[in-house]
Design a protein around this motif. Structure first.
Motif, PDB file in Angstrom:
ATOM      1  N   HIS A 101      30.988  58.377  59.054  1.00  0.00           N
ATOM      2  CA  HIS A 101      30.221  57.519  59.958  1.00  0.00           C
ATOM      3  C   HIS A 101      29.076  56.813  59.222  1.00  0.00           C
ATOM      4  CE1 HIS A 101      31.597  60.331  63.483  1.00  0.00           C
ATOM      5  NE2 HIS A 101      32.532  60.121  62.601  1.00  0.00           N
ATOM      6  N   LEU A 102      28.388  57.560  58.348  1.00  0.00           N
ATOM      7  CA  LEU A 102      27.278  56.961  57.603  1.00  0.00           C
ATOM      8  C   LEU A 102      27.750  55.809  56.708  1.00  0.00           C
ATOM      9  CD1 LEU A 102      24.276  56.982  56.754  1.00  0.00           C
ATOM     10  CD2 LEU A 102      24.838  58.790  55.109  1.00  0.00           C
ATOM     11  N   PRO A 103      28.777  56.007  55.864  1.00  0.00           N
ATOM     12  CA  PRO A 103      29.259  54.876  55.053  1.00  0.00           C
ATOM     13  C   PRO A 103      29.689  53.687  55.907  1.00  0.00           C
ATOM     14  CG  PRO A 103      30.197  56.935  54.248  1.00  0.00           C
ATOM     15  CD  PRO A 103      29.477  57.264  55.528  1.00  0.00           C
ATOM     16  N   GLN A 104      30.275  53.959  57.086  1.00  0.00           N
ATOM     17  CA  GLN A 104      30.675  52.860  57.970  1.00  0.00           C
ATOM     18  C   GLN A 104      29.479  51.987  58.338  1.00  0.00           C
ATOM     19  OE1 GLN A 104      33.615  51.605  59.322  1.00  0.00           O
ATOM     20  NE2 GLN A 104      32.142  50.055  59.993  1.00  0.00           N
ATOM     21  N   LEU A 105      28.403  52.617  58.800  1.00  0.00           N
ATOM     22  CA  LEU A 105      27.257  51.817  59.262  1.00  0.00           C
ATOM     23  C   LEU A 105      26.483  51.206  58.097  1.00  0.00           C
ATOM     24  CD1 LEU A 105      25.997  53.783  62.394  1.00  0.00           C
ATOM     25  CD2 LEU A 105      27.142  51.555  62.295  1.00  0.00           C
ATOM     26  N   VAL A 106      26.507  51.847  56.939  1.00  0.00           N
ATOM     27  CA  VAL A 106      25.862  51.239  55.762  1.00  0.00           C
ATOM     28  C   VAL A 106      26.604  49.956  55.388  1.00  0.00           C
ATOM     29  CG1 VAL A 106      25.343  51.553  53.311  1.00  0.00           C
ATOM     30  CG2 VAL A 106      24.911  53.418  54.926  1.00  0.00           C
ATOM     31  N   SER A 107      27.915  49.993  55.507  1.00  0.00           N
ATOM     32  CA  SER A 107      28.698  48.780  55.231  1.00  0.00           C
ATOM     33  C   SER A 107      28.350  47.675  56.226  1.00  0.00           C
ATOM     34  CB  SER A 107      30.188  49.119  55.296  1.00  0.00           C
ATOM     35  OG  SER A 107      30.968  48.024  54.882  1.00  0.00           O
ATOM     36  N   ASN A 108      28.214  48.041  57.505  1.00  0.00           N
ATOM     37  CA  ASN A 108      27.804  47.051  58.507  1.00  0.00           C
ATOM     38  C   ASN A 108      26.420  46.481  58.194  1.00  0.00           C
ATOM     39  OD1 ASN A 108      29.512  49.182  60.566  1.00  0.00           O
ATOM     40  ND2 ASN A 108      29.986  47.014  60.683  1.00  0.00           N
ATOM     41  N   ALA A 109      25.509  47.370  57.778  1.00  0.00           N
ATOM     42  CA  ALA A 109      24.139  46.915  57.481  1.00  0.00           C
ATOM     43  C   ALA A 109      24.137  45.955  56.291  1.00  0.00           C
ATOM     44  CB  ALA A 109      23.231  48.117  57.206  1.00  0.00           C
ATOM     45  N   LEU A 110      24.880  46.295  55.243  1.00  0.00           N
ATOM     46  CA  LEU A 110      24.934  45.424  54.061  1.00  0.00           C
ATOM     47  C   LEU A 110      25.563  44.082  54.425  1.00  0.00           C
ATOM     48  CD1 LEU A 110      24.530  44.957  51.032  1.00  0.00           C
ATOM     49  CD2 LEU A 110      26.762  46.031  50.640  1.00  0.00           C
ATOM     50  N   ALA A 111      26.638  44.112  55.198  1.00  0.00           N
ATOM     51  CA  ALA A 111      27.287  42.864  55.609  1.00  0.00           C
ATOM     52  C   ALA A 111      26.330  42.012  56.435  1.00  0.00           C
ATOM     53  CB  ALA A 111      28.561  43.164  56.395  1.00  0.00           C
ATOM     54  N   THR A 112      25.528  42.658  57.285  1.00  0.00           N
ATOM     55  CA  THR A 112      24.559  41.914  58.099  1.00  0.00           C
ATOM     56  C   THR A 112      23.539  41.198  57.213  1.00  0.00           C
ATOM     57  OG1 THR A 112      24.820  43.492  59.916  1.00  0.00           O
ATOM     58  CG2 THR A 112      22.824  42.145  59.924  1.00  0.00           C
ATOM     59  N   VAL A 113      23.029  41.919  56.201  1.00  0.00           N
ATOM     60  CA  VAL A 113      22.042  41.313  55.291  1.00  0.00           C
ATOM     61  C   VAL A 113      22.665  40.149  54.528  1.00  0.00           C
ATOM     62  CG1 VAL A 113      20.669  41.731  53.212  1.00  0.00           C
ATOM     63  CG2 VAL A 113      20.623  43.389  55.085  1.00  0.00           C
ATOM     64  N   LEU A 114      23.884  40.331  54.038  1.00  0.00           N
ATOM     65  CA  LEU A 114      24.534  39.261  53.274  1.00  0.00           C
ATOM     66  C   LEU A 114      24.824  38.062  54.175  1.00  0.00           C
ATOM     67  CD1 LEU A 114      27.022  41.301  51.027  1.00  0.00           C
ATOM     68  CD2 LEU A 114      24.744  40.458  50.453  1.00  0.00           C
ATOM     69  N   ALA A 115      25.336  38.328  55.370  1.00  0.00           N
ATOM     70  CA  ALA A 115      25.659  37.234  56.295  1.00  0.00           C
ATOM     71  C   ALA A 115      24.395  36.460  56.654  1.00  0.00           C
ATOM     72  CB  ALA A 115      26.332  37.789  57.553  1.00  0.00           C
ATOM     73  N   GLU A 116      23.295  37.199  56.889  1.00  0.00           N
ATOM     74  CA  GLU A 116      22.042  36.535  57.271  1.00  0.00           C
ATOM     75  C   GLU A 116      21.426  35.772  56.101  1.00  0.00           C
ATOM     76  OE1 GLU A 116      19.655  39.554  59.149  1.00  0.00           O
ATOM     77  OE2 GLU A 116      20.779  39.398  61.031  1.00  0.00           O
ATOM     78  N   SER A 117      21.850  36.067  54.883  1.00  0.00           N
ATOM     79  CA  SER A 117      21.400  35.308  53.711  1.00  0.00           C
ATOM     80  C   SER A 117      22.251  34.072  53.484  1.00  0.00           C
ATOM     81  CB  SER A 117      21.471  36.184  52.455  1.00  0.00           C
ATOM     82  OG  SER A 117      20.709  37.351  52.607  1.00  0.00           O
ATOM     83  N   GLY A 118      23.215  33.837  54.374  1.00  0.00           N
ATOM     84  CA  GLY A 118      24.056  32.648  54.239  1.00  0.00           C
ATOM     85  C   GLY A 118      25.192  32.817  53.247  1.00  0.00           C
TER      86      GLY A 118
END
Lengths: 286, 286
Positions: A195-212
């Motif tokens: 579960h932890l790796p799953q949400l870390v992946s979501n968090a990283l994707a969110t940061v990258l997506a928000e950086s354009g």
């Protein structure tokens, strides 16, 4: 006809799989590839998946009602999201032959163990959690080798202990490595390993997506690190709900570790960053 | 003999590769597999790597002095860590033929561009950053298909623009996709797409290791999420140093996003967690 089964012969001659997504579909595909395959009946709430499993030749029947699918099964494997697994267990037990072993592949085992106990089924239930899967969903993403080499946690109470060897033999016949564990220890472990790796992946994707940043700008490292970010929100919802406080604690530990790295970089303390990297390198490549 | 090169013919007939680790070794292997391979000379500070490259038949010469390796090169590719790349560039230029194109594969381009400018080599340098690699190190981890399908950022000043098409043709002949970019834009981008995922993997591995979890307890998701945690601390050190404040900022954004998920779980706000997951799913699978 009644000779002892050979080591390569699967321990169940009739298998019902309730749910034909990645997990259930892959189970059907893997069973179909055995030298001496059992008779497999499958069911999915999605008519197209039932049809696809039939057309792939990996189930012999895919009736529209799940109670028809389980009627002659020696083992029923629920391959549904966690909540559906818990909700269906008692009804499946009623529709299946009284001697049938009940199993499932949900990613948490405590809630299923509780559902089995509440339904008076502790003597028939041997749960499993194969540590494999896909960020994709549905029968279309299933594959015959999904379980090959996979660790499969299994959970059973004292009353069902006589059924464990056959369930282990089933997984071993598919090339998986079954290991028995207590439900609470299992769920505590996968809150960290899954579960932890799953949400870390979501968090990283969110940061990258928000950086354009777009996915085509990623190399294999970042692609691996964001692969899980494509996972199904629906499947994860119940899993998160059951271990929320513990998962939150894991996320805070992770955030703290990331903050620590930020501070080290700001302080130009690259020696300590190097020590952290050496430690994780030693851990990851034992 | 002097006919125009065919489209499949590599644009350089003699290539020198300075550094025979994963990146340089894979370049030598890929060039050796071309229909009409150039003559490749290789150099590594490690005698065993020079010997291994010779024995693999992917370099025709691997002299013990790097200036011998570059003496007749039409292009010299530095495949060394960032600092060594910057330090070697001027000397390599002196030892190579005056018309030779100078290139490199370092993961940051600003520092190399500055080194090229400082050495008066801006008219000869076309840098490259292939967005691929391995968490392993050394020639033993090199492979002929490392660059196949890889995005390769290329950087060149106005004075070297005439050399860019040949460098792009070289990468295209290996199945890679070269894309020109400005050094500052490149370095800003990879701080997010490459350095940030690297340290997030280290942070996750640290949390798992400190929880007493061993790598054999991981499924494919967590294995992917911690693969980079096995990367070489030595290679990353200089890369982190050059973009430390920016990387720290990225880490803080990530920590903030992870904290946000922790709060949502504590507040039982699984709807918002689901929204975040749906957004990253849409981003990752466009």
């Amino acid at each position: 006809m009644s000779s002892a089964p050979s080591p390569t012969e699967p321990p169940f001659r009739t298998v019902a799989i309730v749910g034909l997504g990645v997990m259930g579909g892959s189970l059907a595909r893997a069973l179909a590839e055995l030298d001496s395959p059992p008779t497999v009946a499958g069911w999915s709430p999605i008519p197209e998946e039932r049809e696809a499993a039939l057309q792939a030749g990996v189930v012999s029947r895919a009736p529209s009602e799940w109670n028809d699918a389980v009627a002659d099964a020696e083992i029923v494997v629920l391959a549904a999201p966690l909540r559906a697994t818990c909700d269906l267990l008692a009804d499946v037990a009623t529709s299946a032959p009284p001697a049938a072993t009940l199993s499932d592949v949900a990613s948490l085992k405590g809630p299923v163990a509780s559902a089995a106990a509440a339904a008076g089924l502790s003597d028939r239930w041997v749960g499993a959690h194969p540590m494999t899967g896909s960020e994709q969903s549905g029968f279309g993403a299933s594959r015959a080798d999904l379980y090959r080499g996979a660790l499969v946690w299994t959970v059973a109470g004292e009353a069902a202990s006589a059924r464990v060897p056959a369930v282990h033999a089933l997984w071993r016949s598919l090339g998986a490595a079954p290991v028995a564990i207590e439900p609470e220890a299992h769920d505590r472990l996968v809150a960290k390993t899954s579960h932890l790796p799953q949400l870390v992946s979501n968090a990283l994707a969110t940061v990258l997506a928000e950086s354009g940043i777009t996915p085509d700008q990623l190399g294999p490292g970042a692609r691996d690190m964001t692969r899980l970010a494509a996972s199904s929100p629906e499947i994860w919802r119940d899993l998160f709900a059951h271990r929320a406080p513990e998962l939150a604690e894991g996320l805070r530990s992770l955030a703290g570790e990331v903050e620590r790295l930020a501070i080290l970089l700001e302080e130009d303390d690259l020696d300590t960053v190097g020590e952290i990297m050496r430690a994780t390198r030693a851990w990851r490549r034992p």
